[in-house]
Design a protein around this motif. Structure first.
Motif, PDB file in Angstrom:
ATOM      1  N   ALA A  67       1.306  -0.648  -0.104  1.00 32.03           N
ATOM      2  CA  ALA A  67       0.113   0.192   0.030  1.00 32.03           C
ATOM      3  C   ALA A  67       1.185   1.326  -0.039  1.00 32.03           C
ATOM      4  O   ALA A  67       2.250   1.121  -0.659  1.00 32.03           O
ATOM      5  CB  ALA A  67      -1.246  -0.248   1.143  1.00 32.03           C
ATOM      6  N   TYR A  68       0.601   2.424   0.555  1.00 27.99           N
ATOM      7  CA  TYR A  68       1.219   3.785   0.390  1.00 27.99           C
ATOM      8  C   TYR A  68       0.506   4.174   1.426  1.00 27.99           C
ATOM      9  O   TYR A  68      -0.551   4.137   1.820  1.00 27.99           O
ATOM     10  CB  TYR A  68       1.266   4.178  -1.005  1.00 27.99           C
ATOM     11  CG  TYR A  68       0.143   4.770  -1.306  1.00 27.99           C
ATOM     12  CD1 TYR A  68      -0.521   5.824  -1.511  1.00 27.99           C
ATOM     13  CD2 TYR A  68      -0.594   3.664  -2.315  1.00 27.99           C
ATOM     14  CE1 TYR A  68      -2.209   6.254  -1.453  1.00 27.99           C
ATOM     15  CE2 TYR A  68      -1.958   4.117  -2.719  1.00 27.99           C
ATOM     16  CZ  TYR A  68      -2.626   5.585  -1.826  1.00 27.99           C
ATOM     17  OH  TYR A  68      -3.523   6.418  -2.810  1.00 27.99           O
ATOM     18  N   VAL A  69       1.188   5.581   1.720  1.00 31.39           N
ATOM     19  CA  VAL A  69       0.509   6.487   2.698  1.00 31.39           C
ATOM     20  C   VAL A  69       0.039   7.473   2.153  1.00 31.39           C
ATOM     21  O   VAL A  69       0.942   8.672   1.341  1.00 31.39           O
ATOM     22  CB  VAL A  69       1.494   6.590   4.687  1.00 31.39           C
ATOM     23  CG1 VAL A  69       0.711   7.649   4.946  1.00 31.39           C
ATOM     24  CG2 VAL A  69       1.908   5.740   5.081  1.00 31.39           C
ATOM     25  N   SER A  70      -1.093   8.275   2.479  1.00 36.07           N
ATOM     26  CA  SER A  70      -1.520   9.415   1.594  1.00 36.07           C
ATOM     27  C   SER A  70      -1.020  10.422   1.903  1.00 36.07           C
ATOM     28  O   SER A  70      -0.898  10.751   3.368  1.00 36.07           O
ATOM     29  CB  SER A  70      -3.534   9.255   1.325  1.00 36.07           C
ATOM     30  OG  SER A  70      -3.800   9.389   3.167  1.00 36.07           O
ATOM     31  N   VAL A  71      -0.751  11.528   1.004  1.00 33.97           N
ATOM     32  CA  VAL A  71      -0.099  12.669   1.777  1.00 33.97           C
ATOM     33  C   VAL A  71      -1.729  13.865   1.044  1.00 33.97           C
ATOM     34  O   VAL A  71      -1.684  13.617  -0.157  1.00 33.97           O
ATOM     35  CB  VAL A  71       1.238  13.123   1.226  1.00 33.97           C
ATOM     36  CG1 VAL A  71       2.045  11.940   2.345  1.00 33.97           C
ATOM     37  CG2 VAL A  71       1.261  13.244  -0.070  1.00 33.97           C
ATOM     38  N   GLY A  72      -1.156  15.333   1.978  1.00 31.85           N
ATOM     39  CA  GLY A  72      -1.914  16.287   1.138  1.00 31.85           C
ATOM     40  C   GLY A  72      -3.235  15.907   1.056  1.00 31.85           C
ATOM     41  O   GLY A  72      -3.985  15.445   2.156  1.00 31.85           O
ATOM     42  N   SER A  73      -3.674  15.703  -0.268  1.00 35.96           N
ATOM     43  CA  SER A  73      -5.619  16.002  -0.432  1.00 35.96           C
ATOM     44  C   SER A  73      -5.684  14.455  -0.601  1.00 35.96           C
ATOM     45  O   SER A  73      -6.934  14.469  -1.740  1.00 35.96           O
ATOM     46  CB  SER A  73      -5.928  17.297  -1.503  1.00 35.96           C
ATOM     47  OG  SER A  73      -5.336  17.421  -2.378  1.00 35.96           O
ATOM     48  N   THR A  77      -5.678   6.852   3.231  1.00 37.64           N
ATOM     49  CA  THR A  77      -4.797   5.253   3.238  1.00 37.64           C
ATOM     50  C   THR A  77      -5.758   4.992   5.069  1.00 37.64           C
ATOM     51  O   THR A  77      -5.192   3.975   4.886  1.00 37.64           O
ATOM     52  CB  THR A  77      -4.142   4.907   2.452  1.00 37.64           C
ATOM     53  OG1 THR A  77      -2.704   5.632   2.812  1.00 37.64           O
ATOM     54  CG2 THR A  77      -4.533   5.334   0.963  1.00 37.64           C
ATOM     55  N   LEU A  78      -5.091   6.171   5.286  1.00 40.27           N
ATOM     56  CA  LEU A  78      -4.506   5.526   6.685  1.00 40.27           C
ATOM     57  C   LEU A  78      -5.544   4.695   7.517  1.00 40.27           C
ATOM     58  O   LEU A  78      -4.789   3.806   7.631  1.00 40.27           O
ATOM     59  CB  LEU A  78      -4.190   7.048   7.618  1.00 40.27           C
ATOM     60  CG  LEU A  78      -2.647   7.511   8.156  1.00 40.27           C
ATOM     61  CD1 LEU A  78      -2.666   8.542   8.799  1.00 40.27           C
ATOM     62  CD2 LEU A  78      -1.865   5.813   8.404  1.00 40.27           C
ATOM     63  N   ALA A  79      -6.676   4.900   7.517  1.00 34.59           N
ATOM     64  CA  ALA A  79      -7.947   4.236   7.629  1.00 34.59           C
ATOM     65  C   ALA A  79      -7.987   2.600   7.656  1.00 34.59           C
ATOM     66  O   ALA A  79      -8.161   1.728   8.686  1.00 34.59           O
ATOM     67  CB  ALA A  79      -8.897   4.917   7.688  1.00 34.59           C
ATOM     68  N   LEU A  80      -7.409   2.374   6.264  1.00 36.39           N
ATOM     69  CA  LEU A  80      -7.687   1.535   5.445  1.00 36.39           C
ATOM     70  C   LEU A  80      -6.386   0.628   6.408  1.00 36.39           C
ATOM     71  O   LEU A  80      -6.300  -0.596   6.468  1.00 36.39           O
ATOM     72  CB  LEU A  80      -7.517   1.372   4.228  1.00 36.39           C
ATOM     73  CG  LEU A  80      -7.052   0.505   3.289  1.00 36.39           C
ATOM     74  CD1 LEU A  80      -8.393  -0.941   3.970  1.00 36.39           C
ATOM     75  CD2 LEU A  80      -7.650   0.403   1.993  1.00 36.39           C
ATOM     76  N   LEU A  81      -4.960   0.978   5.854  1.00 36.55           N
ATOM     77  CA  LEU A  81      -3.841   0.634   6.745  1.00 36.55           C
ATOM     78  C   LEU A  81      -3.738   0.379   8.481  1.00 36.55           C
ATOM     79  O   LEU A  81      -3.911  -0.960   8.409  1.00 36.55           O
ATOM     80  CB  LEU A  81      -2.690   1.487   6.598  1.00 36.55           C
ATOM     81  CG  LEU A  81      -2.084   2.515   5.409  1.00 36.55           C
ATOM     82  CD1 LEU A  81      -0.800   2.823   5.419  1.00 36.55           C
ATOM     83  CD2 LEU A  81      -2.451   1.098   4.172  1.00 36.55           C
ATOM     84  N   PRO A 110       0.689   3.784  12.500  1.00 36.53           N
ATOM     85  CA  PRO A 110       1.310   5.232  12.990  1.00 36.53           C
ATOM     86  C   PRO A 110       2.995   5.453  13.489  1.00 36.53           C
ATOM     87  O   PRO A 110       3.563   6.062  12.815  1.00 36.53           O
ATOM     88  CB  PRO A 110       0.703   6.608  13.075  1.00 36.53           C
ATOM     89  CG  PRO A 110      -0.888   5.462  13.457  1.00 36.53           C
ATOM     90  CD  PRO A 110      -0.156   3.527  13.875  1.00 36.53           C
ATOM     91  N   ASP A 111       3.321   5.029  14.505  1.00 33.86           N
ATOM     92  CA  ASP A 111       4.249   5.636  14.978  1.00 33.86           C
ATOM     93  C   ASP A 111       5.249   4.962  14.791  1.00 33.86           C
ATOM     94  O   ASP A 111       7.017   5.008  14.289  1.00 33.86           O
ATOM     95  CB  ASP A 111       4.983   5.069  16.435  1.00 33.86           C
ATOM     96  CG  ASP A 111       4.061   6.046  17.846  1.00 33.86           C
ATOM     97  OD1 ASP A 111       3.234   6.641  16.854  1.00 33.86           O
ATOM     98  OD2 ASP A 111       3.499   4.866  18.908  1.00 33.86           O
ATOM     99  N   SER A 112       5.606   3.589  13.289  1.00 31.43           N
ATOM    100  CA  SER A 112       6.671   3.386  12.221  1.00 31.43           C
ATOM    101  C   SER A 112       6.591   4.150  11.404  1.00 31.43           C
ATOM    102  O   SER A 112       7.628   3.899  10.791  1.00 31.43           O
ATOM    103  CB  SER A 112       6.244   2.038  12.172  1.00 31.43           C
ATOM    104  OG  SER A 112       5.394   1.348  10.588  1.00 31.43           O
ATOM    105  N   LEU A 113       6.268   4.796  11.231  1.00 31.46           N
ATOM    106  CA  LEU A 113       6.198   5.856   9.798  1.00 31.46           C
ATOM    107  C   LEU A 113       7.290   7.200  10.517  1.00 31.46           C
ATOM    108  O   LEU A 113       7.702   8.262  11.407  1.00 31.46           O
ATOM    109  CB  LEU A 113       4.903   6.526   9.304  1.00 31.46           C
ATOM    110  CG  LEU A 113       4.211   5.616   8.950  1.00 31.46           C
ATOM    111  CD1 LEU A 113       2.482   6.420   8.690  1.00 31.46           C
ATOM    112  CD2 LEU A 113       4.544   4.804   8.260  1.00 31.46           C
TER     113      LEU A 113
END
Length: 217
Positions: A67-73, A77-81, A110-113
């Motif tokens: 997957a990937y972490v969404s940024v900006g607008s 994706t974080l809720a899905l991750l 989240p702390d692993s990012l």
């Protein structure tokens, strides 16, 4: 009219040719719309996308998801991750290399990012743990691809960096056949986007209003 409603309306249908200037123009148009969305809309969309995506049979069966972490607008994706990790799914996240290829690391919450600034490019959130190598993606059951649009054939318009073209080529060389899924806003599912011979269609697109599958992938 609310921003959320605008984000969900049927888009103006693009029928672009296949030259690069048209790709650049389309990217600017889609990014301009995204940049007009509020933080509340982006967050709400991310929660809805997670609900939609988690219903996909491919994700229900998956043991490893790239997957990937969404940024900006970008569609969130974080809720899905976090939901995938809570299911016991191994989630791999990309780390951008100097040549625009992607290395991979495991998401451990989240702390692993780590927020990494890549020169003048947008800062990205990348896994801070062990790097697993570019070939790690070939073991994924599902690959979530970032994008700006998908057309009726399943062809994806990316941001133009070429990183995921390399990922898709690596998957093909390895004979890997993961499900390819894109998360988008409703307005980003369009009639046609420019495509080149090396481009490959995705299997499905998830938007706040539902899932669309493509038989050509």
């Amino acid at each position: 009219m609310s921003t959320l409603r605008k984000a969900r309306e049927r888009p103006v249908e693009h029928d672009a040719r296949t030259d690069e200037p048209d790709k650049r123009k389309l990217r600017r148009e889609f990014l301009a719309v995204r940049n007009g969305l509020t933080e509340d809309v982006v967050r709400e969309t991310g929660d809805t996308l997670a609900e939609r995506a988690l219903d996909l049979p491919e994700l229900a069966r998956a043991r490893t998801v790239a997957a990937y972490v969404s940024v900006g607008s970008e569609p969130g994706t974080l809720a899905l991750l976090d939901a995938l990790r809570a299911r016991g799914v191994r989630v791999l996240l990309p780390a951008l290399l100097l040549d625009n290829d992607l290395d991979w690391g495991e998401y451990a919450g989240p702390d692993s990012l780590a927020r990494i600034q890549h020169g003048a490019k947008m800062a990205l959130f990348e896994p801070s743990g062990e790097r697993l190598g570019p070939d790690a993606v070939t073991g994924a059951d599902v690959v979530l691809l970032p994008g700006l649009a998908v057309d009726a054939r399943g062809m994806r318009l990316g941001r133009g960096g070429g990183s995921y073209d390399r990922v898709l080529a690596r998957l093909e060389r390895a004979g890997a056949r993961p499900a390819l899924v894109v998360l988008l806003y409703d307005t980003e599912v369009v009639t046609r986007v420019p495509a080149e011979p090396h481009d490959r269609p995705v299997h499905a697109v998830v938007t706040p209003s539902g899932v669309r599958r493509f038989t050509s992938a």
